[in-house]
Design an enzyme around this catalytic site. Structure first.
Site, mmCIF file in Angstrom:
data_model
loop_
_atom_site.group_PDB
_atom_site.id
_atom_site.type_symbol
_atom_site.label_atom_id
_atom_site.label_comp_id
_atom_site.label_asym_id
_atom_site.label_seq_id
_atom_site.Cartn_x
_atom_site.Cartn_y
_atom_site.Cartn_z
ATOM 1 N N HIS A 1 0.837 -1.208 0.000
ATOM 2 C CA HIS A 1 0.000 0.000 0.000
ATOM 3 C C HIS A 1 0.873 1.261 0.000
ATOM 4 O O HIS A 1 0.589 2.235 -0.696
ATOM 5 C CB HIS A 1 -0.877 0.037 1.252
ATOM 6 C CG HIS A 1 -1.856 -1.093 1.375
ATOM 7 N ND1 HIS A 1 -1.778 -2.034 2.376
ATOM 8 C CD2 HIS A 1 -2.936 -1.433 0.636
ATOM 9 C CE1 HIS A 1 -2.776 -2.901 2.254
ATOM 10 N NE2 HIS A 1 -3.492 -2.568 1.203
ATOM 11 N N GLY B 1 -2.509 -1.945 -7.399
ATOM 12 C CA GLY B 1 -1.398 -2.883 -7.425
ATOM 13 C C GLY B 1 -1.613 -4.010 -8.430
ATOM 14 O O GLY B 1 -2.734 -4.503 -8.598
ATOM 15 N N ASP C 1 -3.222 -7.645 -7.408
ATOM 16 C CA ASP C 1 -4.605 -8.042 -7.712
ATOM 17 C C ASP C 1 -4.797 -7.840 -9.207
ATOM 18 O O ASP C 1 -5.430 -6.876 -9.652
ATOM 19 C CB ASP C 1 -5.569 -7.194 -6.886
ATOM 20 C CG ASP C 1 -5.346 -7.403 -5.397
ATOM 21 O OD1 ASP C 1 -5.960 -8.301 -4.831
ATOM 22 O OD2 ASP C 1 -4.504 -6.682 -4.808
ATOM 23 N N GLN D 1 -8.279 -7.669 -10.760
ATOM 24 C CA GLN D 1 -8.936 -6.436 -10.297
ATOM 25 C C GLN D 1 -8.468 -5.237 -11.123
ATOM 26 O O GLN D 1 -9.274 -4.403 -11.542
ATOM 27 C CB GLN D 1 -8.620 -6.213 -8.819
ATOM 28 C CG GLN D 1 -9.004 -4.843 -8.288
ATOM 29 C CD GLN D 1 -8.822 -4.745 -6.797
ATOM 30 O OE1 GLN D 1 -9.626 -5.279 -6.039
ATOM 31 N NE2 GLN D 1 -7.769 -4.091 -6.344
ATOM 32 N N SER E 1 -2.548 -7.958 3.268
ATOM 33 C CA SER E 1 -3.150 -7.780 4.599
ATOM 34 C C SER E 1 -3.537 -9.125 5.185
ATOM 35 O O SER E 1 -3.630 -9.287 6.398
ATOM 36 C CB SER E 1 -4.394 -6.894 4.493
ATOM 37 O OG SER E 1 -4.060 -5.671 3.880
HETATM 38 P P1 AMP Z 1 -6.327 -4.055 -0.515
HETATM 39 O O1 AMP Z 1 -6.187 -3.206 0.706
HETATM 40 O O2 AMP Z 1 -5.870 -5.456 -0.339
HETATM 41 O O3 AMP Z 1 -7.710 -3.932 -1.131
HETATM 42 O O4 AMP Z 1 -5.343 -3.436 -1.588
HETATM 43 C C1 AMP Z 1 -5.395 -2.066 -1.918
HETATM 44 C C2 AMP Z 1 -4.484 -1.821 -3.083
HETATM 45 O O5 AMP Z 1 -3.154 -2.195 -2.736
HETATM 46 C C3 AMP Z 1 -4.856 -2.648 -4.336
HETATM 47 O O6 AMP Z 1 -4.672 -1.838 -5.481
HETATM 48 C C4 AMP Z 1 -3.861 -3.774 -4.272
HETATM 49 O O7 AMP Z 1 -3.578 -4.333 -5.543
HETATM 50 C C5 AMP Z 1 -2.642 -3.069 -3.722
HETATM 51 N N1 AMP Z 1 -1.715 -4.037 -3.128
HETATM 52 C C6 AMP Z 1 -1.995 -4.953 -2.168
HETATM 53 N N2 AMP Z 1 -0.903 -5.712 -1.905
HETATM 54 C C7 AMP Z 1 0.085 -5.261 -2.718
HETATM 55 C C8 AMP Z 1 1.443 -5.632 -2.935
HETATM 56 N N3 AMP Z 1 2.023 -6.612 -2.255
HETATM 57 N N4 AMP Z 1 2.146 -4.943 -3.864
HETATM 58 C C9 AMP Z 1 1.586 -3.937 -4.575
HETATM 59 N N5 AMP Z 1 0.298 -3.537 -4.408
HETATM 60 C C10 AMP Z 1 -0.443 -4.189 -3.500
#
Ligand code: AMP
Length: 289
Positions: free
Chosen positions: A37, A153, A156, A159, A192
């Site tokens: 994040h 990111g 995903d 997504q 997470s």
């Molecule tokens: P989330 O909180 O899991 O919904 O993720 C929020 C954003 O952070 C999304 O765009 C994810 O793709 C990105 N994200 C989560 N984990 C990673 C990671 N390890 N590397 C890069 N982006 C990430």
């Protein structure tokens, strides 16, 4: 750092910034913030037209009930809100938007954004309705936050493809910035959900990034028939006692359509596994081949 709970107040603030000629960069998350994040926040700031002092970084934290299926981890999803606020503040976020389910989805709410093809297969099959929840909340957040660009990111991967397709199909004036996967030093992609892993499961989970590396090695060795690479990956993952495979798919990275023969510059390998016995944890990862 400003903290805003109410969507109307957030939209008013953003529209005011736009009238003042400021640009808005947006990082939507579900919280339990980690290095992945934080890298999105850095990417948001390093956009070529971002001007420090003039432009604004908005992050949001919202555990979106619409994108969780029955029996998934909505209620136990980690919510370390005070630590998240401190991380955003330290990273130079100007405004943290923290809506609640009742303010985003009041009782009369009845609109869903649905994309047909790009949501099929992969996580779309394992998590029915998931991407409807994602596209609906992202469009609503875009309308509230009014960003010029937003960072997502590649972790995903489907997504990201869904969001890009939605933005193109509906002519949404937001630039989508894809950001590379951030990994822990041992290779596991940050997530997470990694906090759910026991020490033993976490060790076993390393088979996932290693399987991706194994596929890269096979391509480097000149194998282009993807059907011959898949069994080696399966065997590698299933050598761990608590891993079950959700999917292993080679796809065209732009359309997400399945590929059977390697195409340079186009082939993406996407894997989803479950790990653990009592409450299995679902992990996803992917790599460009
Ligand atoms: P989330 O909180 O899991 O919904 O993720 C929020 C954003 O952070 C999304 O765009 C994810 O793709 C990105 N994200 C989560 N984990 C990673 C990671 N390890 N590397 C890069 N982006 C990430």
């Amino acid at each position: 750092m400003q903290i805003i709970l109410n969507p109307d107040n957030m939209q008013t603030l953003s529209l005011g910034w736009r009238r003042e000629g400021r640009q808005i960069a947006f990082v939507p998350t579900m919280g339990a913030l980690h290095g992945g994040h934080m890298s999105l926040i850095s990417h948001a700031k390093s956009h070529p037209s971002f001007k420090a002092g003039r432009d604004k970084i908005v992050a949001s934290i919202f555990v979106n009930p619409l994108q969780f299926g029955a029996g998934e981890d909505l209620t136990r999803y980690p919510r370390p809100i005070e630590a998240d606020k401190a991380k955003c503040d330290a990273a130079g976020v100007d405004c943290l938007f923290l809506p609640t389910p009742d303010t985003l989805y009041p009782p009369h709410f009845q609109t869903t954004v649905h994309l047909s093809r790009v949501t099929q297969g992969l996580c779309g099959d394992s998590r029915p309705g998931h991407f409807d929840g994602v596209s609906t909340v992202v469009l609503k957040l875009f309308n509230i936050v009014q960003p010029h660009w937003a960072c997502f990111g590649e972790k995903d991967f489907q997504q990201l493809a869904v969001i890009r397709r939605m933005v193109a199909d509906l002519a949404i004036p937001v630039e989508i910035i894809p950001c590379p996967i951030v990994r822990d030093p041992d290779g596991l992609a940050m997530s997470s959900r990694n906090v759910y892993l026991s020490a033993d499961s976490r060790q076993q989970a390393l088979a996932l990034p290693r399987a991706l590396q194994e596929a890269q090695a096979q391509i480097r060795a000149g194998i282009i028939d993807l059907a011959t690479i898949k069994p080696a990956i399966e065997t590698h993952l299933l050598s761990q006692p608590d891993i079950t495979i959700d999917y292993i798919e080679f796809v065209d990275r732009h359309t997400l359509t399945p590929l059977s023969v390697y195409q340079s510059g186009t082939t993406q390998l996407l894997i989803a596994i479950k790990i653990g016995r009592d409450k299995p944890v679902r992990l996803i990862d992917n790599v460009a081949l």
